[in-house]
Scaffold this motif. Structure first.
Motif, short mmCIF file in Angstrom:
data_model
loop_
_atom_site.label_atom_id
_atom_site.label_comp_id
_atom_site.label_asym_id
_atom_site.label_seq_id
_atom_site.Cartn_x
_atom_site.Cartn_y
_atom_site.Cartn_z
N LEU A 30 39.29 46.37 47.51
CA LEU A 30 38.46 45.30 46.95
C LEU A 30 38.85 44.99 45.52
N GLY A 31 39.18 46.02 44.74
CA GLY A 31 39.63 45.80 43.37
C GLY A 31 40.90 44.98 43.32
N GLY A 32 41.84 45.30 44.19
CA GLY A 32 43.08 44.52 44.26
C GLY A 32 42.82 43.08 44.66
N LEU A 33 41.96 42.88 45.64
CA LEU A 33 41.63 41.51 46.06
C LEU A 33 40.95 40.74 44.94
N SER A 34 40.09 41.42 44.20
CA SER A 34 39.41 40.77 43.09
C SER A 34 40.41 40.33 42.03
N LEU A 35 41.36 41.20 41.70
CA LEU A 35 42.38 40.84 40.71
C LEU A 35 43.22 39.67 41.18
N LEU A 36 43.59 39.68 42.46
CA LEU A 36 44.39 38.57 42.99
C LEU A 36 43.61 37.26 43.01
N SER A 37 42.32 37.34 43.35
CA SER A 37 41.53 36.10 43.39
C SER A 37 41.33 35.53 42.00
N ARG A 38 41.17 36.38 41.00
CA ARG A 38 41.05 35.91 39.61
C ARG A 38 42.35 35.27 39.15
#
Length: 121
Positions: free
Chosen positions: A104-112
């Motif tokens: 989820l942290g990786g997805l959050s960084l990618l979405s930002r």
């Protein structure tokens, strides 16, 4: 359906929303403390207390867009997992799903990053 974000609410609406959430947390904490001291029997609290995490997570997902979706998603996943375990619906614990938070942290960084690139054009 369009939900107003925290930035579109009036200051009085933000204060009211914060007051309601704050009072709910104080009430829940007081009952939990009384239960822990055996002054009040709340057998249901032992089962359903993860709902607090789920409600705070949902609040963050719906209202607090400035911090991103990650904190709300994490709280929802943690609360849901704990509640499902308390209800006997699963035997999965947090020690088994912690890698999900890394994902989820990786997805959050990618979405930002994607949102920032979209804003720049």
């Amino acid at each position: 359906m369009n939900h107003p974000t925290a930035s579109t609410l009036s200051p009085s609406q933000v204060r009211a929303r914060s007051a309601v959430l704050g009072l709910a947390l104080i009430a829940f904490g007081t009952l939990a403390l009384l239960d822990a001291r055996n002054l009040f029997d709340l057998a249901l609290m032992q089962t359903f207390w993860p709902l607090v995490l789920m409600l705070v997570g949902l609040d963050r997902l719906v209202w607090q867009r400035s911090s991103g979706w990650m904190p709300g998603a994490v709280l929802l996943v943690i609360g849901s997992t704990m509640l499902a375990r308390n209800l006997g619906l699963t035997d999965i614990g947090l020690h088994q799903i912690w890698p999900l938070f890394v994902i989820l942290g990786g997805l959050s960084l990618l979405s930002r990053r994607g949102a920032a690139q979209a804003e720049r054009g």
